[in-house]
Design a protein around this motif. Structure first.
Motif, PDB file in Angstrom:
ATOM      1  N   THR A 159       9.913 -42.944 -21.240  1.00  0.00           N
ATOM      2  CA  THR A 159      10.966 -41.926 -21.096  1.00  0.00           C
ATOM      3  C   THR A 159      10.506 -40.551 -21.562  1.00  0.00           C
ATOM      4  N   THR A 160       9.227 -40.424 -21.866  1.00  0.00           N
ATOM      5  CA  THR A 160       8.703 -39.128 -22.295  1.00  0.00           C
ATOM      6  C   THR A 160       7.999 -38.405 -21.158  1.00  0.00           C
ATOM      7  N   SER A 161       7.948 -39.028 -19.980  1.00  0.00           N
ATOM      8  CA  SER A 161       7.282 -38.419 -18.843  1.00  0.00           C
ATOM      9  C   SER A 161       8.212 -37.427 -18.162  1.00  0.00           C
ATOM     10  N   HIS A 162       7.711 -36.807 -17.093  1.00  0.00           N
ATOM     11  CA  HIS A 162       8.486 -35.842 -16.302  1.00  0.00           C
ATOM     12  C   HIS A 162       9.832 -36.449 -15.906  1.00  0.00           C
ATOM     13  N   LEU A 163       9.792 -37.644 -15.341  1.00  0.00           N
ATOM     14  CA  LEU A 163      10.978 -38.464 -15.106  1.00  0.00           C
ATOM     15  C   LEU A 163      10.635 -39.876 -15.571  1.00  0.00           C
TER      16      LEU A 163
ATOM     17  N   LEU B 222      -2.979 -35.405  -6.676  1.00  0.00           N
ATOM     18  CA  LEU B 222      -3.092 -36.465  -7.678  1.00  0.00           C
ATOM     19  C   LEU B 222      -4.539 -36.604  -8.126  1.00  0.00           C
ATOM     20  N   ASN B 223      -4.720 -36.652  -9.437  1.00  0.00           N
ATOM     21  CA  ASN B 223      -6.085 -36.781  -9.939  1.00  0.00           C
ATOM     22  C   ASN B 223      -6.573 -38.221  -9.839  1.00  0.00           C
ATOM     23  N   ALA B 224      -7.766 -38.491 -10.365  1.00  0.00           N
ATOM     24  CA  ALA B 224      -8.428 -39.777 -10.145  1.00  0.00           C
ATOM     25  C   ALA B 224      -7.701 -40.957 -10.761  1.00  0.00           C
ATOM     26  N   ARG B 225      -6.741 -40.725 -11.640  1.00  0.00           N
ATOM     27  CA  ARG B 225      -6.053 -41.827 -12.311  1.00  0.00           C
ATOM     28  C   ARG B 225      -4.530 -41.698 -12.220  1.00  0.00           C
ATOM     29  N   GLU B 226      -4.041 -41.029 -11.190  1.00  0.00           N
ATOM     30  CA  GLU B 226      -2.601 -40.837 -11.031  1.00  0.00           C
ATOM     31  C   GLU B 226      -2.103 -41.479  -9.733  1.00  0.00           C
ATOM     32  N   TYR B 227      -0.900 -42.077  -9.836  1.00  0.00           N
ATOM     33  CA  TYR B 227      -0.247 -42.671  -8.677  1.00  0.00           C
ATOM     34  C   TYR B 227       1.200 -42.160  -8.624  1.00  0.00           C
ATOM     35  N   PHE B 228       1.715 -42.070  -7.419  1.00  0.00           N
ATOM     36  CA  PHE B 228       3.071 -41.571  -7.217  1.00  0.00           C
ATOM     37  C   PHE B 228       3.972 -42.756  -6.895  1.00  0.00           C
ATOM     38  N   LEU B 229       4.993 -42.984  -7.733  1.00  0.00           N
ATOM     39  CA  LEU B 229       5.819 -44.186  -7.645  1.00  0.00           C
ATOM     40  C   LEU B 229       7.281 -43.858  -7.356  1.00  0.00           C
ATOM     41  N   LEU B 230       7.949 -44.833  -6.714  1.00  0.00           N
ATOM     42  CA  LEU B 230       9.365 -44.710  -6.407  1.00  0.00           C
ATOM     43  C   LEU B 230       9.978 -46.109  -6.458  1.00  0.00           C
ATOM     44  N   ASN B 231      11.204 -46.199  -6.936  1.00  0.00           N
ATOM     45  CA  ASN B 231      11.891 -47.486  -7.065  1.00  0.00           C
ATOM     46  C   ASN B 231      11.922 -48.208  -5.713  1.00  0.00           C
ATOM     47  N   HIS B 232      11.418 -49.454  -5.697  1.00  0.00           N
ATOM     48  CA  HIS B 232      11.366 -50.219  -4.446  1.00  0.00           C
ATOM     49  C   HIS B 232      12.724 -50.835  -4.095  1.00  0.00           C
ATOM     50  N   PHE B 233      13.546 -51.088  -5.103  1.00  0.00           N
ATOM     51  CA  PHE B 233      14.868 -51.697  -4.886  1.00  0.00           C
ATOM     52  C   PHE B 233      15.962 -50.794  -5.469  1.00  0.00           C
ATOM     53  N   PRO B 234      16.160 -49.615  -4.919  1.00  0.00           N
ATOM     54  CA  PRO B 234      17.164 -48.716  -5.488  1.00  0.00           C
ATOM     55  C   PRO B 234      18.580 -49.166  -5.150  1.00  0.00           C
ATOM     56  N   ALA B 235      19.490 -48.949  -6.071  1.00  0.00           N
ATOM     57  CA  ALA B 235      20.897 -49.203  -5.793  1.00  0.00           C
ATOM     58  C   ALA B 235      21.453 -48.060  -4.946  1.00  0.00           C
ATOM     59  N   SER B 236      22.447 -48.367  -4.126  1.00  0.00           N
ATOM     60  CA  SER B 236      23.027 -47.373  -3.221  1.00  0.00           C
ATOM     61  C   SER B 236      23.679 -46.229  -3.990  1.00  0.00           C
TER      62      SER B 236
ATOM     63  N   GLN C  43      17.245 -41.423  -8.002  1.00  0.00           N
ATOM     64  CA  GLN C  43      16.010 -42.126  -8.335  1.00  0.00           C
ATOM     65  C   GLN C  43      14.904 -41.114  -8.609  1.00  0.00           C
ATOM     66  N   GLY C  44      14.178 -41.343  -9.689  1.00  0.00           N
ATOM     67  CA  GLY C  44      13.103 -40.436 -10.046  1.00  0.00           C
ATOM     68  C   GLY C  44      11.790 -40.813  -9.386  1.00  0.00           C
ATOM     69  N   ALA C  45      11.205 -39.885  -8.651  1.00  0.00           N
ATOM     70  CA  ALA C  45       9.851 -40.054  -8.131  1.00  0.00           C
ATOM     71  C   ALA C  45       8.890 -39.591  -9.219  1.00  0.00           C
ATOM     72  N   THR C  46       8.007 -40.474  -9.661  1.00  0.00           N
ATOM     73  CA  THR C  46       7.202 -40.182 -10.841  1.00  0.00           C
ATOM     74  C   THR C  46       5.714 -40.218 -10.545  1.00  0.00           C
ATOM     75  N   ILE C  47       5.000 -39.260 -11.108  1.00  0.00           N
ATOM     76  CA  ILE C  47       3.544 -39.294 -11.119  1.00  0.00           C
ATOM     77  C   ILE C  47       3.139 -40.045 -12.384  1.00  0.00           C
ATOM     78  N   THR C  48       2.541 -41.222 -12.211  1.00  0.00           N
ATOM     79  CA  THR C  48       2.312 -42.141 -13.317  1.00  0.00           C
ATOM     80  C   THR C  48       0.823 -42.405 -13.499  1.00  0.00           C
ATOM     81  N   PRO C  49       0.295 -42.261 -14.711  1.00  0.00           N
ATOM     82  CA  PRO C  49      -1.120 -42.585 -14.947  1.00  0.00           C
ATOM     83  C   PRO C  49      -1.361 -44.078 -14.820  1.00  0.00           C
ATOM     84  N   VAL C  50      -2.569 -44.440 -14.424  1.00  0.00           N
ATOM     85  CA  VAL C  50      -2.865 -45.829 -14.094  1.00  0.00           C
ATOM     86  C   VAL C  50      -2.716 -46.766 -15.287  1.00  0.00           C
TER      87      VAL C  50
END
Length: 357
Positions: A158-162, A217-231, A235-242
């Motif tokens: 919870t300390t990340s951008h989202l 995105l740098n060499a150790r970053e991935y962009f994630l999004l909730n696969h099962f979002p509620a209607s 939803q936060g799209a997050t750049i997450t380190p590996v």
């Protein structure tokens, strides 16, 4: 008349007329020609103001004004973060469709870099209790280990951008080297709108994608999004380190048929003959899940990244010291990153392997 002119006239006759003609031609060539205007020139001159007016009316000035190239209005994640956190606390952020996992392979044994997720579920037409099987990746700091479309688990952060949450299934949207642009809920990857099922699902269910990015995105970053979002959620799209991604969903395991130290741990039946490395993973797993069912380990008290040690299992080696002692060493092979060493000993009273102080 000069002697030269007299002799020339005697040889060639009178040359006065030729000389006058030559002087006249030289004089004509030295004079500038008078300017003439063709009808084409007049047409182009008349059309210029009309073309200029057309360009002014049709070009979007926001794309060319210098003010658009300077600092803009920054995205403020605080409001979105508060909404997402509130939904998560009420367990309203996700609506997991476990039937989607019915096509995944079943694991008879879960060991090595595989582990089972703590959550249980059941599928239609089956009485078995199931867990998803998660794979920790090899060389996660040195290679691109996930692909767009992979379903992954992450740590709660919870300390990340989202924020990201441990009990949310995330989909990998972009990988290292991709350029991500997200503005006002509209997303582009490498300059193109994202043509995927997840985006169609988000639009049909009235889901808002929060975040503001224009980033490679740098060499150790991935962009994630909730696969099962509620209607109708945010939803936060997050750049997450590996190292915050705890592995990919690759299969399912059943309480009834799968053999694993993790299954035994979750059922409270640690009665098998397990290896030192299996016990070491279990200590990390126990801390990662926050269960606290295993004895406290003094060697872990000063380590703030135990979850990451669990994810980085491919970087460690186990070396026997004696029949009752082994060394577990993390070797990353990167300059400036020191090895981390642990010792495990067999407990005489329980015959289990424990982490020595």
């Amino acid at each position: 008349m000069s002697d030269f002119k007299r002799k020339l006239d005697q040889m060639m006759g009178d040359t006065s007329k030729q000389e006058r003609r030559i002087k006249q031609r030289v004089h004509e060539r030295l004079q500038k020609p008078a300017k003439t205007f063709s009808w084409q020139v007049l047409f182009v001159s008349a059309a210029l103001p009309i073309v200029a007016l057309f360009l002014i009316l049709t070009i979007d000035p926001t794309n060319y004004l210098s003010s658009d190239k300077g600092p803009g209005i920054p995205y403020d994640p605080l409001d979105d973060l508060a909404q997402i956190s509130a939904l998560q606390k009420k367990q309203q952020l996700s609506a997991v469709d476990y039937e989607e996992f019915a096509t995944l392979p079943h694991f008879e044994e879960v060991d090595g870099l595989y582990y089972v997720d703590k959550e249980t579920f059941s599928l239609q037409g089956s009485s078995e209790t199931m867990h998803t099987v998660i794979e920790r990746k090899v060389n996660l700091f040195d290679e691109v280990v996930y692909e767009a479309g992979d379903i992954v688990r992450t740590m709660t952060n919870t300390t990340s951008h989202l924020p990201t949450y441990m009990d949310v299934y995330y989909e990998v949207i972009a990988v290292p080297g991709d350029r991500v642009v997200l503005k006002n809920g509209k997303m582009e990857i490498n300059g193109k709108p994202l043509p995927s099922d997840i985006m169609d699902r988000y639009e049909k269910q009235g889901i808002t994608i929060a975040g503001g990015y224009d980033q490679l995105l740098n060499a150790r970053e991935y962009f994630l999004l909730n696969h099962f979002p509620a209607s109708k959620t945010v939803q936060g799209a997050t750049i997450t380190p590996v190292h915050k991604i705890y592995g990919q969903v690759v299969g399912v395991a059943t309480v009834e048929r799968t053999h694993s130290i993790y299954m035994d741990y979750l059922s409270g039946q640690l009665t098998g003959d397990y290896t030192p490395e299996q016990y070491f993973d279990l200590y990390l797993y126990d801390d990662l899940l926050g269960f606290g069912n295993l004895p406290k380990t003094p060697g872990f008290t000063e380590i703030s990244r135990l979850g990451e040690l669990f994810v980085e299992a491919s970087y460690r080696k186990t070396t026997p010291v004696s029949d009752n002692e082994v060394e577990i060493r993390y070797q990353y092979g990167r300059e400036g990153v020191v090895d981390r060493v642990f010792t495990m000993k067999r407990d005489a009273g329980s015959d289990r392997w424990v982490i020595a102080e």
